[in-house]
Design a protein around this motif. Structure first.
Motif, PDB file in Angstrom:
ATOM      1  N   PHE C 318       0.806  -1.213   0.000  1.00 31.81           N
ATOM      2  CA  PHE C 318       0.000   0.000   0.000  1.00 31.81           C
ATOM      3  C   PHE C 318       0.842   1.267   0.000  1.00 31.81           C
ATOM      4  CE2 PHE C 318      -2.820  -3.279   1.482  1.00 31.81           C
ATOM      5  CZ  PHE C 318      -3.969  -3.014   0.760  1.00 31.81           C
ATOM      6  N   LYS C 319       2.126   1.114  -0.370  1.00 32.74           N
ATOM      7  CA  LYS C 319       3.044   2.245  -0.283  1.00 32.74           C
ATOM      8  C   LYS C 319       2.537   3.466  -1.052  1.00 32.74           C
ATOM      9  CE  LYS C 319       6.804   2.759  -2.544  1.00 32.74           C
ATOM     10  NZ  LYS C 319       8.030   2.427  -3.244  1.00 32.74           N
ATOM     11  N   GLU C 320       2.189   3.261  -2.326  1.00 33.09           N
ATOM     12  CA  GLU C 320       1.761   4.417  -3.135  1.00 33.09           C
ATOM     13  C   GLU C 320       0.462   5.003  -2.595  1.00 33.09           C
ATOM     14  OE1 GLU C 320       3.936   5.238  -5.323  1.00 33.09           O
ATOM     15  OE2 GLU C 320       5.049   3.357  -5.426  1.00 33.09           O
ATOM     16  N   VAL C 321      -0.438   4.114  -2.169  1.00 30.22           N
ATOM     17  CA  VAL C 321      -1.708   4.591  -1.616  1.00 30.22           C
ATOM     18  C   VAL C 321      -1.422   5.519  -0.440  1.00 30.22           C
ATOM     19  CG1 VAL C 321      -3.895   3.919  -0.588  1.00 30.22           C
ATOM     20  CG2 VAL C 321      -2.854   2.478  -2.324  1.00 30.22           C
ATOM     21  N   ILE C 322      -0.512   5.065   0.439  1.00 29.11           N
ATOM     22  CA  ILE C 322      -0.220   5.855   1.634  1.00 29.11           C
ATOM     23  C   ILE C 322       0.417   7.188   1.263  1.00 29.11           C
ATOM     24  CG2 ILE C 322       1.207   5.928   3.715  1.00 29.11           C
ATOM     25  CD1 ILE C 322       0.744   2.867   3.898  1.00 29.11           C
ATOM     26  N   VAL C 323       1.419   7.130   0.366  1.00 27.09           N
ATOM     27  CA  VAL C 323       2.132   8.370   0.016  1.00 27.09           C
ATOM     28  C   VAL C 323       1.174   9.388  -0.615  1.00 27.09           C
ATOM     29  CG1 VAL C 323       3.872   9.350  -1.508  1.00 27.09           C
ATOM     30  CG2 VAL C 323       4.389   7.322  -0.170  1.00 27.09           C
ATOM     31  N   PHE C 324       0.329   8.906  -1.542  1.00 22.73           N
ATOM     32  CA  PHE C 324      -0.517   9.865  -2.238  1.00 22.73           C
ATOM     33  C   PHE C 324      -1.739  10.272  -1.436  1.00 22.73           C
ATOM     34  CE2 PHE C 324       2.048   8.410  -5.787  1.00 22.73           C
ATOM     35  CZ  PHE C 324       2.450   9.646  -6.238  1.00 22.73           C
ATOM     36  N   THR C 325      -2.093   9.472  -0.432  1.00 22.06           N
ATOM     37  CA  THR C 325      -3.226   9.906   0.391  1.00 22.06           C
ATOM     38  C   THR C 325      -2.767  10.918   1.426  1.00 22.06           C
ATOM     39  OG1 THR C 325      -3.626   7.553   0.302  1.00 22.06           O
ATOM     40  CG2 THR C 325      -5.381   8.867   1.144  1.00 22.06           C
ATOM     41  N   LEU C 326      -1.452  11.081   1.562  1.00 20.52           N
ATOM     42  CA  LEU C 326      -0.931  12.113   2.475  1.00 20.52           C
ATOM     43  C   LEU C 326      -1.508  13.472   2.088  1.00 20.52           C
ATOM     44  CD1 LEU C 326       1.104  13.213   4.581  1.00 20.52           C
ATOM     45  CD2 LEU C 326       2.756  13.384   2.742  1.00 20.52           C
ATOM     46  N   ILE C 327      -1.792  13.616   0.815  1.00 18.59           N
ATOM     47  CA  ILE C 327      -2.350  14.874   0.328  1.00 18.59           C
ATOM     48  C   ILE C 327      -3.664  15.199   1.023  1.00 18.59           C
ATOM     49  CG2 ILE C 327      -3.705  15.562  -1.675  1.00 18.59           C
ATOM     50  CD1 ILE C 327      -1.477  15.465  -3.349  1.00 18.59           C
TER      51      ILE C 327
END
Lengths: 382, 602, 345
Positions: C318-327
């Motif tokens: 879920f790395k990308e999900v986490i990074v982009f949901t930081l927004i």
């Protein structure tokens, strides 16, 4: 250069010859662009070597690219069957694109030979999948020699890292029950993307579980990243890679760090001396000779082998089907399908095929053997 | 009111409209029988993209909100329907309402996060959202992961299973046609004008009584619903879903489609979807010939194509095509029939106190822009607020009109405090305004621009507008707008695009728009600024007429000559403070004022 | 998680974060000066790394031809503009600069490549080849659109990104590259090992970040450049051409991207299409900074790097999900902070 010429010629012919329609029309869908491009291109290259005539009938190849995208794959399948009245469709490259095409193939009653690995594409042989055959070894083929070696060398604790896409997922899904069955403990399931720039997090987690072996469900150049990181972080245990790692840039990118890793190898792809007892030795040599003549020394690979074999199967089945019906008709397509289903014991570049009404996966389990990277070359392990 | 005289009957437009619908129906019925199957399939995909693009036109081209996340909405609906259909055997006809509801809720929560923020946050937010949704689809076990879900049930319609591309063609294109009609109906209605007004800026729309948050949320949800409809159709037509068609590249492609087609036009959505889809299929055949090998070279062509379109035809190909097509140019002038007048606010008696500004003060950081201003306006009075540039007139104006909140002091309207109210509330209490920098929607007609002003005087919902249940209300609104346009003397230009008028006329249109709000007090922000002499005269005539009708007006101006003969009373500001107040003659001779204006009298 | 792992993850996060911060600053700068949301920022990283790799392999990088093509196009447009405005005498000079530079560089590469294997020489050549692409792109695409809305500029930026990815594939092929490291040394501090390449990255990034910061916040000319963002006409009045400011900001963005590519090349494998996600992660950082504040953007980018290496450890799928949901929390925070009405864009 020759490929493009041949292809352009094929395309030009395809555009010109729309009316003349007694030839056998072979539709081809490959992922020549997009994430699976490096696999789709050799497949396309192998198709370009296909015969221009089978049993006195001209063969017309129409090659379409699906850009690794399922919507386009389905659109291409429709285009091939309705616009070009394809008698058979070869492809596509990836599991999702092939999966998406099955419905159209079944609906139009067109036999299809896919180059994608998943067993789910051809099994169970139901109303739809009776039209689908495959020439690619499955994830299970890959795992058998790897697990056998792990067992033989007394490994217990296994960690996994693989692509965060359909490839890595399919590999892990196949591996999990096989590992459990043979008494291995799977300690970590890590993912990374092909274009990721760092896998330190995943690798640290794997090392922290102290595994005896690490399995890597990745292919080509991107498979190098976790191997290098594991070695950089001091992991000394054995590493087992997927078949895809024996292809493309893996060795070039990983360099000396990859020395000694294991992977399943296909005789069609590896420059090594195989025993004369190899059942399909002659077929491998024929493929390698033809392919490397066209695309240069060392260009052999298993993806081209699978596409090559798909054409071989057509060459086996078409003469008998031609006795039953004319190309371009539904009867011919049905006959072609029925004929492919009867092929058994045929030696192709990728192995020996045994099709039957209940098995469309074809290749037997000896299609892959264990290989080890020694001095930058994949060597069969006895 | 002799509104009937405004009517200019037009021959071409209604005739075309009468033919359009049957022709479209005929095409939809016949095309799949004539075209080869593959072309029919292509048209099906074009139809599916058109649905998404229409939503995007509404959201981006017309509403001015850019979203890269539409593909994610398509995916949510497709996956929901696919999952329920494969795992629980739920009928597609049950999953359709569910998919719509879930998508609408997702869009609504997304709108809470992003719509308050200005411009570029929405595109960037949706970009990130598009990427994370893609990876989420790929990693959720029950959604089949990256491998996807297969074996999705097909649709059954009247006991007949849709299998052939042609039967899908009929279904998809009927839905597309209905959506085109609904959106065109919507755009030509009260809520539609409010949506089109969003591009003119929040302040203008709010000052006309448009609840901009509400309409932004509404078009965000509407666009998501169209995307969901497309996704639901996709899942059951394709009968297989996996994450790739819903990734960020698909979201970008939808945006490309409307940019190429024409982002501000419903037909642009269809044109763009068709062009890009056809181009993609053709490029597959041509590019390998060009580059001698296969690769992701579509990207080069698309990238360059978009840049060329942006450089040469910024509004897209649809308007360019319309200019080319001769019969299109005959713009239809629709009839404005008389209708029941809109309800009016009870008018205050002449001389009744209206506006009371008491010690109003506005500070920006350390700067005091307005320093304890006091003045009053009674009903029927015309008051000028005068002062040199930078005297704080505009700030004072913004305090009254609710664009800014006062730091301290009180502003009362008919006894009620309004200094902390937003502009929409202030309008509701009977204060209409114009803008110094004209804020009309240039491509809308004068009539439509003025009709925005009447927005808050009648309620028409989005659904009613789409279903054309609003014709009576619409006739009343248009009639009211026509009446106000006649009142300011622009009847002849009623159907011209507002952007084609001269600056002076545009200012007068703004006055008509403010009048359409049925104000008790009219605030005019430097109406004469930048006008030529003749234009000033025309403006003065309009204002004179309003005075004759007993309208109460506050004019903010720095041109002393212009207001001198117009106003009953003048308030002069300098350095944020009141410098003088009195009759025009008194002010003219006030030495302090002369000092401020002329920098001292010799 | 043990202390060692935490240190390693932090080190990895900071290394990547420093690169993202570098990109984030370039993005903020380009946005501030030209209002372009510069999606192709990441593609310059890839261009830098691929060009360097191709020089190291002893080939003439295909980017040279791109430079020549863009230079030719710019030269043509400028020459026509000169003729139209009756400055025929300037035509020769324009063409000489736009075509002469790439041709001279081409000759230089031809001459130098067989002579020297120096890493530094290759890095310099890479900069000389890739950086001018930035201003050329600005001249060709964004300058004619300078008056357009942020949306139009954004779409143009995405179009440029698509074209660059396609050209990368055409020129360099689908294979990934890994360039030779500037130094293979590994320092041992206490119980931890630090690869010198990582130190290089952090150091160079920090120096560039500080230099950019000083230039735009302290130096008069830098401030003046930023002023064009707020008031184009005003800037013209005080003698700053917005076109020049635009080209300059694109040159800085290209420089930053190329340097990031040169730094990143040895520690990872870069593919023709790796740029998009790398650039977007810089973006997440820039958004944290509201596309305006340099220190916040840099901080945001570091946060992205740390979050990325942390989530790679804890939930790699879920790395990308986490990074982009930081927004989302960032947007939520900005949204709650924002004044509900009033301000226009």
């Amino acid at each position: 250069m020759t490929t493009s010429l041949r292809l352009s010629a094929a395309l030009a012919l395809a555009l010109a010859a729309t009316a003349a329609r007694a030839d056998i029309t072979v539709g081809v869908v490959v992922s020549a662009t997009g994430p699976a491009a490096s696999i789709g291109i050799p497949e396309k290259n192998a198709i370009a070597l296909g015969p221009s005539e089978i049993a006195g009938e001209k063969v017309r190849y129409i090659v379409l690219d699906d850009g690794s995208d399922t919507t386009t794959a389905v659109r291409n399948a429709r285009k091939l069957s309705s616009e070009h009245q394809a008698d058979i469709v070869l492809g596509s490259t990836t599991v999702p694109t092939s999966m998406a095409m099955i419905d159209v193939m079944a609906e139009t009653g067109t036999p299809m030979v896919t180059f994608a690995p998943a067993l789910a594409l051809t099994s169970p042989v139901d109303d739809k999948r009776r039209w689908v055959f495959k020439t690619m070894t499955g994830d299970d083929h890959e795992l058998i020699p790897l697990l056998a070696h792990m067992k033989a060398t007394g490994k217990q604790r296994v960690a996994y890292i693989g692509f965060a896409d359909s490839f890595g997922e399919g590999w892990l899904k196949t591996a999990e029950p096989m590992l459990a069955e043979q008494g291995f403990t799977l300690l970590a399931r890590e993912r990374y993307a092909r274009t990721d720039t760092s896998v330190i997090g995943q690798v640290m987690k794997i090392i922290a579980t102290r595994p005896d072996a690490v399995m890597i469900g990745a292919s080509s150049g991107p498979a190098a990243l976790p191997v290098m990181e594991l070695r950089n972080r001091g992991y000394r245990g054995d590493i087992y890679l997927a078949l895809g790692a024996t292809f493309g840039d893996f060795v070039r990118i990983a360099g000396s760090k990859a020395e000694g890793v294991y992977a399943p190898i296909s005789p069609a792809a590896v420059q090594a001396d195989f025993p004369p007892t190899l059942a399909n030795r002659d077929a491998v040599l024929a493929f390698v000779e033809a392919y490397e003549k066209a695309y240069g020394a060392g260009s052999r690979n298993m993806f081209a082998g699978s596409a090559w074999d798909a054409v071989q199967l057509l060459q086996q089945a078409a003469p008998k089907a031609l006795q039953q019906a004319k190309p371009g008709s539904a009867e011919f397509r049905a006959a072609l399908r029925a004929q492919i289903e009867t092929i058994s014991g045929f030696a192709g570049a990728r192995g020996v095929y045994h099709f039957s009404p209940s098995d469309h996966a074809g290749l037997d389990r000896s299609a892959l053997m264990l290989g080890r990277l020694e001095g930058g070359q994949w060597r069969p392990v006895q | 009111m002799k509104v009937e005289t405004l009517v200019v009957p037009a021959a071409t437009a209604p005739a075309r409209r009468r033919w359009g619908l049957p022709l479209a129906l005929l095409l939809i019925a016949v095309l799949p029988l004539l075209l080869p199957q593959f072309q029919v399939t292509l048209f099906n995909y074009i139809g599916l993209s058109s649905l998404v693009c229409m939503g995007l036109v509404l959201l981006t081209g017309i509403g001015g909100l850019t979203s890269f996340g539409q593909a994610a909405f398509v995916g949510i609906a497709a996956y929901l329907s696919a999952w329920l259909g494969t795992a629980y055997g739920v009928s597609p006809w049950l999953t359709l309402p569910l998919a719509l509801i879930v998508t609408a809720l997702t869009a609504w929560s997304g709108s809470l996060l992003t719509l308050r923020l200005s411009g570029h946050y929405l595109p960037l937010g949706t970009l990130a959202w598009g990427i994370s949704v893609y990876y989420l689809f790929g990693n959720l076990e029950f959604l089949g992961g990256h491998g996807g879900l297969s074996g999705i049930p097909s649709l059954e319609l009247f006991g007949f299973e849709l299998r052939e591309p042609s039967s899908w063609f009929w279904l998809i294109w009927s839905i597309v046609l209905l959506s085109v009609l609904a959106i065109r109906h919507l755009l030509d209605s009260r809520p539609g004008r409010a949506i089109r007004a969003l591009k003119g800026g929040v302040v203008m729309a709010e000052s006309c009584g448009v609840d901009t948050r509400h309409y932004k949320t509404a078009i965000f949800i509407l666009a998501a619903l169209l995307a969901a409809l497309s996704g639901w159709l996709y899942a059951h037509m394709q009968r297989f879903v996996n994450p790739t068609p819903f990734g960020i590249h698909a979201g970008i492609e939808y945006l490309f489609m409307i940019v190429v087609g024409g982002a501000g036009y419903v037909w642009g959505a269809l044109l763009g979807a068709a062009l890009i889809t056809l181009l993609k299929t053709q490029l597959q055949d041509w590019l390998p010939l060009l580059f001698g090998q296969s690769g992701n070279f579509e990207g080069i062509v698309f990238g360059v194509l978009i840049i060329v379109v942006l450089l040469c035809a910024r509004d897209g190909l649809w308007p360019a095509l319309c200019r080319w097509w001769p019969w299109r140019r005959a713009a239809g002038i629709t009839v404005v029939p008389p209708a029941e007048p809109l309800p009016l606010q009870p008018k205050p008696a002449r001389g009744e106190p209206l506006l009371d500004v008491a010690a109003a003060r506005k500070e920006f950081g350390g700067l005091v822009a307005v320093r304890d201003m006091d003045f009053r306006i009674a009903a029927g009075e015309i008051v000028g607020l005068l002062g040199p540039n930078g005297a704080g007139k505009s700030t004072m104006f913004n305090l009254i009109s609710g664009v800014l909140d006062a730091t301290s002091g009180e502003i009362r309207f008919r006894g009620e405090r309004i200094d902390q109210l937003p502009s929409r509330e202030i309008l509701a209490r009977g204060i209409g305004r114009t803008f110094q920098h004209v804020r009309l929607i240039p491509e809308m007609s004068v009539l439509e621009n003025v009709a925005i002003g009447a927005h808050s005087r009648l309620q028409v919902g989005i659904g009613a507008a789409m279903l054309r249940l609003d014709r009576e209300a619409e006739a009343r609104l248009r009639h009211e707008a026509a009446r106000q346009i006649e009142r300011v003397g622009l009847a002849e230009d009623m159907h011209r695009p507002a952007g084609s008028l001269s600056l002076g006329q545009q200012r007068i249109v703004e006055i008509a728009r403010a009048l359409a709000t049925d104000p008790l007090l009219l605030l005019l922000d430097e109406p004469a600024a930048g006008l030529r002499h003749l234009e000033k005269q025309a403006l003065a005539e309009v204002l004179d007429r309003l005075r004759g009708e007993g309208m109460s007006v506050l004019i903010v101006e720095h041109d002393m000559d212009f207001v001198m003969n117009l106003v009953d009373r003048l308030v002069v500001m300098e350095f944020g403070q009141k410098l003088a107040e009195g009759l025009p003659l008194e002010i003219q001779n006030n030495p302090a004022v002369l000092e401020a204006y002329l920098g001292g009298v010799e | 998680m043990t202390f060692d792992i935490a240190i390693l993850l932090t080190q990895d996060g900071l290394t990547n974060g420093a690169l993202y911060a570098l990109l984030a600053l370039a993005l903020v700068l380009v946005f501030a000066v030209t209002r372009v949301i510069f999606i192709p920022q990441g593609d310059f990283v890839v261009l830098g790394a691929l060009t360097l790799a191709s020089l190291q392999a002893g080939h003439l990088p295909p980017t040279l031809y791109l430079l020549l093509a863009l230079g030719g196009a710019v030269g043509l447009i400028d020459a026509v503009a000169c003729l139209r405005s009756g400055r025929a005498h300037a035509v020769g000079r324009v063409l000489l600069i736009e075509l002469g530079y790439p041709l001279a560089l081409w000759a230089l590469c031809h001459w130098l490549l067989p002579l020297s294997q120096s890493l530094w020489l290759h890095a310099l050549l890479t900069l000389a080849i890739v950086v001018p692409l930035g201003p050329s792109l600005y001249r060709l695409v964004f300058q004619p659109l300078a008056q357009s809305s942020v949306l139009v500029l954004l779409i143009a930026a995405i179009a440029v990104h698509f074209a660059l990815v396609g050209l990368n594939l055409l020129g360099f092929g689908p294979e990934g590259v890994r360039t030779a490291a500037f130094s293979d040394a590994v320092f041992e501090i206490g119980s931890m090992f630090i690869a010198s390449q990582n130190l290089w990255i952090v150091l160079v990034s920090a120096v560039l970040i500080v230099a950019l910061y000083l230039f735009f916040e302290r130096a008069l000319y830098g401030k003046a450049l930023l002023a064009t963002a707020f008031n184009r006409t005003g800037a013209r009045l005080v003698g700053i051409s917005p076109d020049l400011a635009g080209r300059l900001s694109f040159a800085v963005a290209a420089l930053v991207g190329t340097v990031a590519g040169i730094l990143m090349g040895p520690i990872t494998t870069l593919y023709y299409d790796s740029g998009f996600l790398i650039g977007l992660k810089g973006f997440v950082g820039a958004i944290v900074g509201g596309l305006a504040s340099y220190p916040l953007a840099a901080g945001g980018a570091l946060l992205v790097g740390l979050l990325e290496s942390g989530s790679a450890f804890y939930a790699s799928a879920f790395k990308e999900v986490i990074v982009f949901t930081l927004i989302i929390p960032v947007l939520l925070w900005r949204s709650l902070k924002s004044h509900d009405r009033g301000s226009e864009e």
